[in-house]
Motif scaffolding. Sequence first.
Motif, PDB file in Angstrom:
ATOM      1  N   VAL A 344       0.673  -1.213   0.079  1.00 55.61           N
ATOM      2  CA  VAL A 344       0.081   0.057   0.008  1.00 55.61           C
ATOM      3  C   VAL A 344       0.931   1.140  -0.144  1.00 55.61           C
ATOM      4  CG1 VAL A 344      -1.592   1.543   1.410  1.00 55.61           C
ATOM      5  CG2 VAL A 344      -1.991  -1.059   1.123  1.00 55.61           C
ATOM      6  N   ILE A 345       0.482   2.171  -0.758  1.00 49.84           N
ATOM      7  CA  ILE A 345       0.945   3.665  -0.578  1.00 49.84           C
ATOM      8  C   ILE A 345      -0.094   4.453   0.006  1.00 49.84           C
ATOM      9  CG2 ILE A 345       1.533   5.793  -2.039  1.00 49.84           C
ATOM     10  CD1 ILE A 345       3.189   4.200  -3.871  1.00 49.84           C
ATOM     11  N   SER A 346       0.163   5.175   0.972  1.00 50.07           N
ATOM     12  CA  SER A 346      -0.954   5.761   1.769  1.00 50.07           C
ATOM     13  C   SER A 346      -0.388   7.358   1.951  1.00 50.07           C
ATOM     14  CB  SER A 346      -1.465   5.183   2.867  1.00 50.07           C
ATOM     15  OG  SER A 346      -2.270   5.893   3.776  1.00 50.07           O
ATOM     16  N   GLY A 347      -1.242   8.407   1.795  1.00 53.93           N
ATOM     17  CA  GLY A 347      -1.014   9.719   2.111  1.00 53.93           C
ATOM     18  C   GLY A 347      -1.839  10.519   1.750  1.00 53.93           C
ATOM     19  N   GLY A 348      -1.801  11.898   1.781  1.00 53.88           N
ATOM     20  CA  GLY A 348      -2.745  13.000   1.606  1.00 53.88           C
ATOM     21  C   GLY A 348      -1.821  14.305   1.407  1.00 53.88           C
ATOM     22  N   THR A 349      -2.608  15.646   1.536  1.00 56.13           N
ATOM     23  CA  THR A 349      -2.007  16.729   1.222  1.00 56.13           C
ATOM     24  C   THR A 349      -1.857  17.457   2.457  1.00 56.13           C
ATOM     25  OG1 THR A 349      -4.022  18.017   0.749  1.00 56.13           O
ATOM     26  CG2 THR A 349      -3.152  16.794  -0.968  1.00 56.13           C
ATOM     27  N   ARG A 350      -0.773  18.442   2.664  1.00 58.09           N
ATOM     28  CA  ARG A 350      -0.362  18.978   3.986  1.00 58.09           C
ATOM     29  C   ARG A 350      -1.741  19.921   4.542  1.00 58.09           C
ATOM     30  NH1 ARG A 350       4.431  20.459   6.649  1.00 58.09           N
ATOM     31  NH2 ARG A 350       4.174  22.098   8.028  1.00 58.09           N
ATOM     32  N   ASP A 351      -2.321  20.573   3.644  1.00 58.88           N
ATOM     33  CA  ASP A 351      -3.418  21.487   4.146  1.00 58.88           C
ATOM     34  C   ASP A 351      -4.964  21.114   3.443  1.00 58.88           C
ATOM     35  OD1 ASP A 351      -1.233  23.233   5.050  1.00 58.88           O
ATOM     36  OD2 ASP A 351      -0.853  23.550   2.800  1.00 58.88           O
ATOM     37  N   GLU A 352      -5.048  19.682   3.675  1.00 58.45           N
ATOM     38  CA  GLU A 352      -6.492  19.264   3.083  1.00 58.45           C
ATOM     39  C   GLU A 352      -7.635  20.198   3.431  1.00 58.45           C
ATOM     40  OE1 GLU A 352      -6.720  16.528   1.342  1.00 58.45           O
ATOM     41  OE2 GLU A 352      -5.049  14.876   2.334  1.00 58.45           O
ATOM     42  N   MET A 353      -7.930  20.714   4.597  1.00 53.37           N
ATOM     43  CA  MET A 353      -9.054  21.404   5.124  1.00 53.37           C
ATOM     44  C   MET A 353      -9.207  22.779   4.563  1.00 53.37           C
ATOM     45  SD  MET A 353     -11.666  19.656   6.432  1.00 53.37           S
ATOM     46  CE  MET A 353     -12.653  21.107   7.132  1.00 53.37           C
ATOM     47  N   ARG A 354      -8.263  23.348   3.766  1.00 51.31           N
ATOM     48  CA  ARG A 354      -8.214  24.663   3.264  1.00 51.31           C
ATOM     49  C   ARG A 354      -9.187  24.651   2.159  1.00 51.31           C
ATOM     50  NH1 ARG A 354      -2.152  27.537   3.345  1.00 51.31           N
ATOM     51  NH2 ARG A 354      -1.528  27.038   5.466  1.00 51.31           N
ATOM     52  N   ALA A 355      -9.249  23.487   1.482  1.00 48.96           N
ATOM     53  CA  ALA A 355     -10.298  23.583   0.277  1.00 48.96           C
ATOM     54  C   ALA A 355     -11.663  23.860   0.792  1.00 48.96           C
ATOM     55  CB  ALA A 355     -10.148  22.052  -0.487  1.00 48.96           C
ATOM     56  N   PHE A 356     -11.959  22.924   1.887  1.00 50.75           N
ATOM     57  CA  PHE A 356     -13.469  23.045   2.479  1.00 50.75           C
ATOM     58  C   PHE A 356     -13.760  24.311   3.301  1.00 50.75           C
ATOM     59  CE2 PHE A 356     -11.595  18.745   1.974  1.00 50.75           C
ATOM     60  CZ  PHE A 356     -12.664  18.003   1.392  1.00 50.75           C
ATOM     61  N   ILE A 357     -12.802  24.681   3.971  1.00 46.31           N
ATOM     62  CA  ILE A 357     -12.870  25.914   4.678  1.00 46.31           C
ATOM     63  C   ILE A 357     -13.115  27.114   3.728  1.00 46.31           C
ATOM     64  CG2 ILE A 357     -12.023  27.654   6.320  1.00 46.31           C
ATOM     65  CD1 ILE A 357     -12.794  24.941   7.599  1.00 46.31           C
ATOM     66  N   GLY A 358     -12.408  27.097   2.613  1.00 42.60           N
ATOM     67  CA  GLY A 358     -12.441  28.075   1.631  1.00 42.60           C
ATOM     68  C   GLY A 358     -13.791  27.982   0.964  1.00 42.60           C
ATOM     69  N   GLY A 359     -14.104  26.829   0.484  1.00 44.14           N
ATOM     70  CA  GLY A 359     -15.533  26.638  -0.021  1.00 44.14           C
ATOM     71  C   GLY A 359     -16.638  27.121   0.774  1.00 44.14           C
ATOM     72  N   ALA A 360     -16.688  26.895   1.983  1.00 45.84           N
ATOM     73  CA  ALA A 360     -17.451  27.281   2.860  1.00 45.84           C
ATOM     74  C   ALA A 360     -17.539  28.820   3.047  1.00 45.84           C
ATOM     75  CB  ALA A 360     -17.457  26.741   4.291  1.00 45.84           C
ATOM     76  N   ALA A 361     -16.281  29.551   3.254  1.00 44.50           N
ATOM     77  CA  ALA A 361     -16.403  30.911   3.259  1.00 44.50           C
ATOM     78  C   ALA A 361     -16.758  31.576   1.968  1.00 44.50           C
ATOM     79  CB  ALA A 361     -14.761  31.167   3.546  1.00 44.50           C
ATOM     80  N   MET A 362     -16.503  30.951   0.773  1.00 42.84           N
ATOM     81  CA  MET A 362     -17.057  31.659  -0.585  1.00 42.84           C
ATOM     82  C   MET A 362     -18.442  31.307  -0.738  1.00 42.84           C
ATOM     83  SD  MET A 362     -13.884  30.398  -2.829  1.00 42.84           S
ATOM     84  CE  MET A 362     -14.619  30.890  -4.496  1.00 42.84           C
ATOM     85  N   GLY A 363     -19.065  30.198   0.080  1.00 42.34           N
ATOM     86  CA  GLY A 363     -20.682  30.095   0.149  1.00 42.34           C
ATOM     87  C   GLY A 363     -21.398  31.131   1.190  1.00 42.34           C
ATOM     88  N   GLY A 364     -20.502  31.760   1.940  1.00 39.44           N
ATOM     89  CA  GLY A 364     -21.133  32.918   2.847  1.00 39.44           C
ATOM     90  C   GLY A 364     -20.878  32.620   4.347  1.00 39.44           C
TER      91      GLY A 364
END
Length: 540
Positions: A344-364
């Motif tokens: 298995v290779i397993s991992g992610g990105t260093r700042d995963e949640m910035r996408a979701f927080i940014g999306g929520a902020a752009m949604g108001g």
Amino acid sequence: MKVLHRLVCPGAFLLTLGAAAPTQTTGPPAPDPKPAVSAQATGSPVVRLQSGRVRGVDKGAVRTFSGIRYAEPPVGRLRWALPKAVRPWSGVADATKPGAACPQAKMPGVPLTDEDCLYVNVTMPRNSGGKPLPVMVWIHGGGFTSGAGSQYDAQRLATQGNVMVVTVNYRLGVLGYFGHEELTGSGTYGLADQIAALRWTRRNAAALGGDPGNVTVFGQSAGGMSTCGLLTTPASAGLFDKAIVSSGSCLIDWPKGGLFPSSHAHTPYTSLATTKKDGAALARTLKCDKGSARETLDCMRKRPVADFLPHMTTFSDHITYGTPLLPKNPATALRKGSFHRVPVISGGTRDEMRAFIGGAAMGGQKFTAERYPELMRTTFGDKADEVQARYPLSAYDSPAMAWAAVNTDRSWACPTLEADRLFARHTDVYAYEFGDRNAPNVNGIDVPGLPPGAAHASDLPSLFDLNGVNILPTPAQQRLGAQIVDYWTAFARTGDPNGKGSPRWSRFTGQGPVLGLVPDAVRPVDYAADHQCSFWNKLS
């Protein structure tokens, strides 16, 4: 050329390139009444699969076969049925263009109501060196509600890595994860489609020049979470030999308010009881609950696809366990060591949640200093003060940055590290973190005080030309992309990502660093310390 992605739910970005979006077809690859034409005569490669002959495209460096049906159309009585084996055809089917994307709420410029969508696309180097190619099967992300395999142009993987890449469409949202007491397979149709595509790959890889005995399944976000399901379901035994899980660990979970301020606590995996309850609620909403259970299901099957599109996100994160296809919650199965023992290779990105927080902020949604304590209380209850002391606003450039760091560490990074430790007890695991904080802004986040950084999905341009366009802007990022392709394809070939000229990637043993993937700085990083995992382990 400007690239836009719209974030709608976990991993659910929508990618458009205007006129560059892939051409879609509807219906099956049409059988050609004319005799098969040889590749030598036309320059278009023709191969014979188990179900019939297909004609692809010779693009110079690569050959592609797009829009190959791998299962019967899931329409009519086959809506909410397990996928049926494709019927053979006569003549030569057109495999020069992708098939329809599965129905979903939004993908600009693409028809989204065609349920006849169970297609794969195959990319391979034109010259393979005469040996069967390792095969990589891509499960796309999109929150289980959006996306298509055709968005991911795999020519760099194929040519640089000398591998065959298969990208898969699978049923989404209501059509992929709906549940009802009269149904066999409630909540698992999307997963069943992926298994059917893997079976198709085993049967047909050799005809295309691939090695059916060397298959790697890999996926990101919902595709990574699906890969966890594939790793833990008995139904996929023997269908793949290695797995890559990106930003979709089996242990990911979001507390109340932890994904979006209004979200409830949940994981990607749902009990059968919950899926049936949500299915019954949708039937009531669509006024299909006026008769017997059988009449309810018949009514739902007669509804036009357009009626379901506003409700697709209700069935996000609904891979359903306690079912014949997925007996155990994948998180529980991993903790018990009940998974296919493949590397298995397993991992992610260093700042995963910035996408979701940014999306929520752009949604108001507002992420202010005044609201920070309220967010903490909603998500962490009586432990809010302890978490806030660990993540003080004074340590971050903005409240949005602070809240993104909290939830990246709590919900993504530390669960991923724990999953890697569990994998490492039983198999070879190679752990990584994508850390390019200047990566392409694939989610289209534009929020003052919240730079996108290495956000969720920002690693995808390193592997794929999204909708056929390489959007890596700098030579350093292009070199990093080439290095990641080298690692991924070496792993697909041998189960070990290391190769000549690559910085050494040590096998993860449960302790120590993971490999940090940053332009011109690929090296081990102290992942546990960077994401404060000791704190979160004690808090939980």
